[in-house]
Enzyme design. Structure first.
Site, PDB file in Angstrom:
ATOM      1  N   HIS A  98       3.278 -15.059  -5.945  1.00  0.00           N
ATOM      2  CA  HIS A  98       3.723 -14.725  -7.318  1.00  0.00           C
ATOM      3  C   HIS A  98       4.673 -15.757  -7.933  1.00  0.00           C
ATOM      4  O   HIS A  98       5.786 -15.415  -8.342  1.00  0.00           O
ATOM      5  CB  HIS A  98       4.291 -13.314  -7.434  1.00  0.00           C
ATOM      6  CG  HIS A  98       5.298 -12.893  -6.395  1.00  0.00           C
ATOM      7  ND1 HIS A  98       5.376 -11.619  -5.931  1.00  0.00           N
ATOM      8  CD2 HIS A  98       6.274 -13.575  -5.751  1.00  0.00           C
ATOM      9  CE1 HIS A  98       6.353 -11.523  -5.051  1.00  0.00           C
ATOM     10  NE2 HIS A  98       6.912 -12.693  -4.930  1.00  0.00           N
TER      11      HIS A  98
ATOM     12  N   HIS B  15       7.836 -15.406  -0.218  1.00  0.00           N
ATOM     13  CA  HIS B  15       8.369 -14.874  -1.484  1.00  0.00           C
ATOM     14  C   HIS B  15       9.426 -15.884  -1.915  1.00  0.00           C
ATOM     15  O   HIS B  15      10.517 -15.918  -1.339  1.00  0.00           O
ATOM     16  CB  HIS B  15       8.980 -13.490  -1.248  1.00  0.00           C
ATOM     17  CG  HIS B  15       9.844 -12.986  -2.363  1.00  0.00           C
ATOM     18  ND1 HIS B  15       9.360 -12.715  -3.619  1.00  0.00           N
ATOM     19  CD2 HIS B  15      11.164 -12.712  -2.421  1.00  0.00           C
ATOM     20  CE1 HIS B  15      10.354 -12.284  -4.391  1.00  0.00           C
ATOM     21  NE2 HIS B  15      11.460 -12.283  -3.687  1.00  0.00           N
TER      22      HIS B  15
ATOM     23  N   ASP C  86      -0.344  -8.190  -6.927  1.00  0.00           N
ATOM     24  CA  ASP C  86       1.067  -7.976  -6.586  1.00  0.00           C
ATOM     25  C   ASP C  86       1.435  -6.505  -6.783  1.00  0.00           C
ATOM     26  O   ASP C  86       2.521  -6.165  -7.234  1.00  0.00           O
ATOM     27  CB  ASP C  86       1.980  -8.881  -7.410  1.00  0.00           C
ATOM     28  CG  ASP C  86       3.308  -9.140  -6.696  1.00  0.00           C
ATOM     29  OD1 ASP C  86       3.420  -8.797  -5.509  1.00  0.00           O
ATOM     30  OD2 ASP C  86       4.220  -9.688  -7.339  1.00  0.00           O
TER      31      ASP C  86
ATOM     32  N   LEU D 143       0.793  -1.231   0.000  1.00  0.00           N
ATOM     33  CA  LEU D 143       0.000   0.000   0.000  1.00  0.00           C
ATOM     34  C   LEU D 143       0.827   1.283   0.000  1.00  0.00           C
ATOM     35  O   LEU D 143       0.306   2.351  -0.263  1.00  0.00           O
ATOM     36  CB  LEU D 143      -0.934   0.009   1.215  1.00  0.00           C
ATOM     37  CG  LEU D 143      -2.049  -1.035   1.180  1.00  0.00           C
ATOM     38  CD1 LEU D 143      -2.859  -0.981   2.469  1.00  0.00           C
ATOM     39  CD2 LEU D 143      -2.947  -0.808  -0.022  1.00  0.00           C
TER      40      LEU D 143
END
Lengths: 425, 290
Positions: free
Chosen positions: A235, A182, A308, A66
């Site tokens: 991702h 990740h 993402d 954000l």
């Protein structure tokens, strides 16, 4: 409480139930009161003619940064909410590697409250796995969860040490929560700027091998088996990692994953002659990998599609390629780029919308992403074929760093509603 | 371009100058990385063509490198310079600058990407000695991974029909090097067999600290060019090096200084001529460029 609402003559699609038919949807007191063909017009309800456009649950974006707190020059919660509404997103899971990191229960509550203040976007905070997202010692996962953290991750940073990952998976299991990784071995990726291979070699850019993803995925699958904890890979971008995940799912290990639109819509050639807007983390991969990601959307290996979203400002990106900050904005393009897979015939419409709504909601244990009667009227009305062109500088919200600059897309959001209140269109 | 450079070789040797060609034009040498050799070569080339030459050295040690680069671009634009020669430690930096300035930008070496004028001067040197580029076997040896000289030479020489080989330890050969159109060798004997040109690359000390090769002496043992290894190449093979040399690391002094085999000094001379040709071409404007 917003006025009651009747959306008439829409193609109602609810991936939670597989429902797909032409009809009306009636919203009373901010919740879905009824849906079906030919509902009468209740007294005082505002009427919207959908004219056959698709009405589905508001999108649930399970991965977005954000900018706030700490990087307000890139994006604020207010501007992210604007972009999200324009993209049909009504629920968003926010990454915790902000400044400060979301490693304290008070910050989790703050983010939830800030989401409510927008009136258009539910923010589901991730809690940090480690204090300051620094990868050293566990944060207070229990207290973070109690405050409303939906899962735990260190955001763009991999949990590198195997022992720490083991502890995190094991400990989070006690609270029934996932660890979101990740998946990139940091020592192999160190200093890298593009996928290792012919293109990076020609451009003289330091490479990140695809193996950096596969190695961490393989390790963490093994740790999930060891701990019986639940790991979620964010991702995912390579064929090799997807093959490992597919196999682990067949073996009954608690593993799930998501990907983001750049990884099934673009390949490494998007970086062209040093286009930093296409510098992402993980880096854009080869065409074979892109095809594998697209196939994994359809076959169920990939459980969700997330934006993402990584807001960056011009100064972050106007740098020599290796020095530019990785990340692309993705809120406004999430739906249309995913629909490109539908238009190409690679993916069914129902499956595409499932990946954007109920699937991520279930992964996060969130009450969102369906058109069930009695559910909050979080809705997205879109025209699946209406075309538009992505233009950096003209996207809603502050972050203009789209890797899709210039891309022509079909699929236009006509309206977004949050708890029955129109927040876009 | 090589033919034009050839004419400048003759001009330079005759002691004449052509000072009206770039009269009134400003050339700025913008070096974010030290390079006495390349900077001097461009400076001389510019002055011989009559340009006003300024040298700017910008430290890249400042905190925000990118900001420095674009701030500098804005400053230079305001000065209305005509030709901008850029050396930078980051691949793609001249591309970025070229988007922001009005001047013609010449890449004088960017990161591990390209060093086009070096490749041109190497090609000119080879062509003058061998009479051709086509069909020659050129072996590029050493740290290919980090070498912009290697990339530009591979690009140019394969385009001109040479057969290019790269030789080095696997840790110093870039991923999928064969995709560049070269043959890859990890053994000097095999790689140098039948070579017309032996092009050595500089091994930078920090490569060793990053663990890519264990020591300088081990590197020299297996990949350093000495008389024995040169014996694997054709008897009339020429030795080249872009400079500055690490004597005793990638090249033995006996080979480097052998006037019968080494054309290293000639490369420097060709550098000035090639850069004059490049400046000449660009200064004639986009309409006449190329």
């Amino acid at each position: 409480m917003p006025a009651d609402l009747l959306i008439r003559d829409a193609r109602l699609i609810d991936p939670a139930t597989g429902h797909d038919s032409r009809g009306d949807l009636y919203v009373r007191d901010g919740v879905i009161a009824d849906l079906g063909p030919g509902l009468g017009r209740p007294d005082g309800a505002e009427e919207i003619a959908a004219e056959g456009a698709i009405l589905c649950p508001g999108l649930v974006d399970m991965r977005a940064a954000l900018g706030e707190p700490g990087h307000e020059y890139r994006e604020t919660i207010a501007s992210a909410a604007l972009a999200a509404a324009a993209g049909g997103i009504t629920t968003l899971a926010a990454l915790p590697d902000s400044d400060p990191a979301i490693d304290d229960p008070a910050l989790v509550r703050l983010l939830r409250a800030r989401g409510e203040e927008t009136g258009s976007l539910t923010i589901l905070p991730y809690g940090a796995v480690t204090r300051f997202c620094r990868g050293e010692e566990l944060a207070e996962l229990g207290l973070l969860g109690e405050a409303g953290a939906v899962a735990f991750t260190d955001g763009a940073r991999a949990i590198a040490a195997a022992r720490l990952m083991r502890l995190a998976l094991s400990y989070a299991r006690g609270f029934g929560k996932k660890i979101v990784q990740h998946p990139e071995d940091p020592s192999l990726a160190l200093g890298g700027a593009a996928t290792e291979g012919a293109l990076a070699t020609r451009l003289g850019l330091p490479g990140i091998p695809a193996a950096a993803e596969a190695i961490l995925v393989a390790r963490d699958i093994r740790l999930a088996r060891l701990t019986a904890g639940a790991v979620h890979f964010a991702h995912v971008s390579t064929a090799e990692a997807l093959a490992l995940i597919r196999r682990a799912k067949e073996d009954g290990i608690a593993v799930t994953c998501d990907t983001a639109p750049p990884y099934f819509d673009l390949n490494e050639t998007a970086i062209g002659e040093f286009r930093t807007y296409a510098k992402l983390s993980p880096p854009l991969r080869r065409e074979e990998d892109r095809l594998a990601v697209a196939a994994a959307l359809a076959d169920g290996t990939i459980d969700a599609v997330a934006s993402d979203h990584q807001p960056r400002d011009a100064d972050d990106k106007r740098q020599p390629f290796a020095l530019a900050s990785p990340g692309g904005s993705g809120l406004a393009t999430l739906l249309a780029v995913t629909l490109a897979q539908v238009h190409s015939g690679a993916l069914g419409l129902m499956r595409a919308l499932e990946l954007l709504t109920i699937a991520p909601a279930r992964l996060l244990g969130a009450e969102a992403g369906s058109l069930a009667r009695g559910a909050p009227a979080d809705l997205c009305l879109f025209h699946p074929d209406r075309a538009w062109q992505v233009e950096a500088g003209k996207l809603p919200g502050k972050a203009q760093n789209t890797p899709f600059d210039g891309r022509a897309l079909e699929g236009t959001v006509l309206g977004t509603w949050k708890a029955g209140r129109r927040v876009f269109g | 371009m090589l033919d034009l450079a050839e004419s400048y070789v003759l001009l330079n040797r005759s002691g004449k100058t052509q000072r009206d060609l770039l009269r009134g034009r400003t050339l700025i040498n913008l070096f974010f990385e030290d390079s006495t050799r390349t900077r001097t070569s461009f400076e001389l080339a510019g002055k011989r063509l009559g340009a006003d030459v300024l040298n700017m050295s910008v430290s890249t040690s400042s905190v925000n490198k990118g900001e420095t680069l674009l701030d500098t671009a804005a400053t230079l634009n305001a000065m209305h310079c005509d030709l901008l020669v850029v050396r930078h430690d980051q691949s793609g930096a001249p591309n970025l600058l070229a988007q922001k300035v009005d001047a013609a930008v010449i890449n004088a070496g960017d990161g591990t990407h390209e060093h086009p004028t070096q490749a041109l001067l190497d090609a000119l040197t080879i062509r003058r000695r061998k009479g051709r580029l086509e069909g020659l076997v050129v072996a590029i040896c050493g740290d290919v991974l980090h070498s912009r000289v290697a990339r530009s030479n591979i690009h140019l020489l394969t385009t001109m029909g040479s057969r290019v080989r790269v030789i080095g330890p696997p840790t110093l050969i870039p991923a999928e090097a064969a995709s560049l159109g070269v043959e890859v060798f990890h053994d000097m004997q095999a790689g140098l067999a039948g070579a017309d040109i032996v092009m050595m690359l500089r091994l930078q000390r920090e490569r060793m600290t990053r663990g890519l090769v264990p020591s300088a002496r081990e590197f020299f043992r297996f990949y350093g060019l000495d008389a024995d290894k040169l014996g694997f190449a054709k008897p009339d093979a020429l030795v080249m090096h872009p400079g500055p040399m690490n004597r005793g690391v990638e090249i033995d002094s006996a080979v480097a200084d052998d006037p019968a085999r080494s054309v290293i000094k000639e490369q420097v001379e060709m550098g000035v001529a090639v850069r004059m040709a490049v400046l000449d071409t660009l200064a004639r404007g986009p309409g006449n460029a190329g």
